[in-house]
Design an enzyme around this catalytic site. Structure first.
Site: not given
Ligand code: GUN
Length: 293
Positions: A52, A96, A119
């Site tokens: 990322k 995460q 997200d």
């Protein structure tokens, strides 16, 4: 049989984002910023976070990495999230997953400012997705949609069977594909660990999507002739012939299944690259909503 290559699609998306990002950054005098929080040492999570970061650098998004000890308290993590919510340099916050067991993931995701939830995991954004309002679409399902779009696979009226009901992939993907939208309008069946007669269900799929995290789970006998197979799984299995000691395989037994189907995604190189591309897309979307709209 066509191989649905996600790396080409990712490149195309990143090229266009790079151009847009550079123009906007010049115009507004600040680059978009993405904060990535990694708690603990999960090797797969570390690898994803590294990818990322690299993608951010390649397109002109500033990445801010927060690597926190696995033993961190919930309160410390809350403090980190809340300070990022306040920070105007940060357009997107990515926590995460998975988090260590002593931290309540749902509680943490709900603390992220929905406007920075690139997200698409905040219940407010999930709710918007469900009723068809504009919102951040979770990156992996959104990547599947982009892959179908790129390869001119129209889901309209097709029977799509999804194996897996996770909040990250199965559920949001089912919602996106059943929606009255552009790359959508499918008849969707969601199967899971309690589904009876699984192969009877999967064999009916015009498009079969595997998102269960079990290596080689989908075998040839579970797939209809000429179906399209999308493999969302990324599983590490031991491989002594590799210098890393492992290799990545999907949820689909690729080598046997590919002989029977009309199209299939490889692992790696299928859906995975799109997840990153859509995270970058969502981060730029958040930046535009802050500065442009
Ligand atoms: N873990 C596995 N996939 C994802 C994802 O798309 N986002 C986050 N935050 N964690 C993940």
């Amino acid at each position: 049989m066509k191989i649905l290559d996600g790396t080409i699609v990712k490149k195309e998306i990143l090229n266009s984002l790079t151009k847009e990002c550079s123009e906007l950054s010049q115009q507004y005098g600040i680059n978009p910023g993405l904060a990535v929080i990694l708690v603990g040492n999960n090797p797969a999570s570390k690898a994803y976070v590294g990818m990322k970061k690299k993608a951010c650098e390649s397109i002109g998004i500033k990445s801010f990495e927060y690597v926190l000890d696995a033993a961190i308290s919930e309160d410390e993590l809350i403090e980190c999230i809340e300070s990022l919510n306040q920070d105007s340099q940060i357009n997107g916050i990515l926590l995460q997953l998975p988090l260590p067991d002593h931290i309540d993931s749902d509680k943490m995701l709900q603390l992220i400012n929905p406007a920075k939830d690139v997200d698409g995991f905040h219940p407010q954004n999930v709710g918007k997705l469900l009723v068809g309002l504009p919102t951040y679409k979770s990156c992996t399902p959104y990547g599947v949609i982009k892959l179908l779009e790129y390869y001119h696979i129209d889901p309209t009226g097709k029977h799509i069977v999804i194996i897996g009901r996770s909040n990250i992939v199965g559920k949001p993907l089912a919602v996106m594909l059943m929606q009255n939208d552009k790359i959508a309008n499918a008849t969707v069946t969601v199967c899971h660990s309690r589904s009876r007669n699984l192969s009877d269900l999967t064999s009916q799929a015009d498009i079969l999507i595997a998102a269960i995290g079990k290596p080689y789970f989908v075998t040839e006998n579970m797939v209809k002739e000429d179906a399209i197979v999308i493999d969302v799984g990324i599983n590490r299995i031991d491989d002594s012939s590799s210098s890393k000691g492992y290799k990545l395989v999907g949820d689909v037994d690729y080598h046997t299944v590919k002989k029977k189907v009309s199209a299939i995604t490889p692992v790696p190189g299928g859906v995975g690259p799109l997840t990153i591309a859509m995270l970058m897309t969502n981060t730029l979307q958040s930046y535009k909503e802050y500065y442009v709209n």
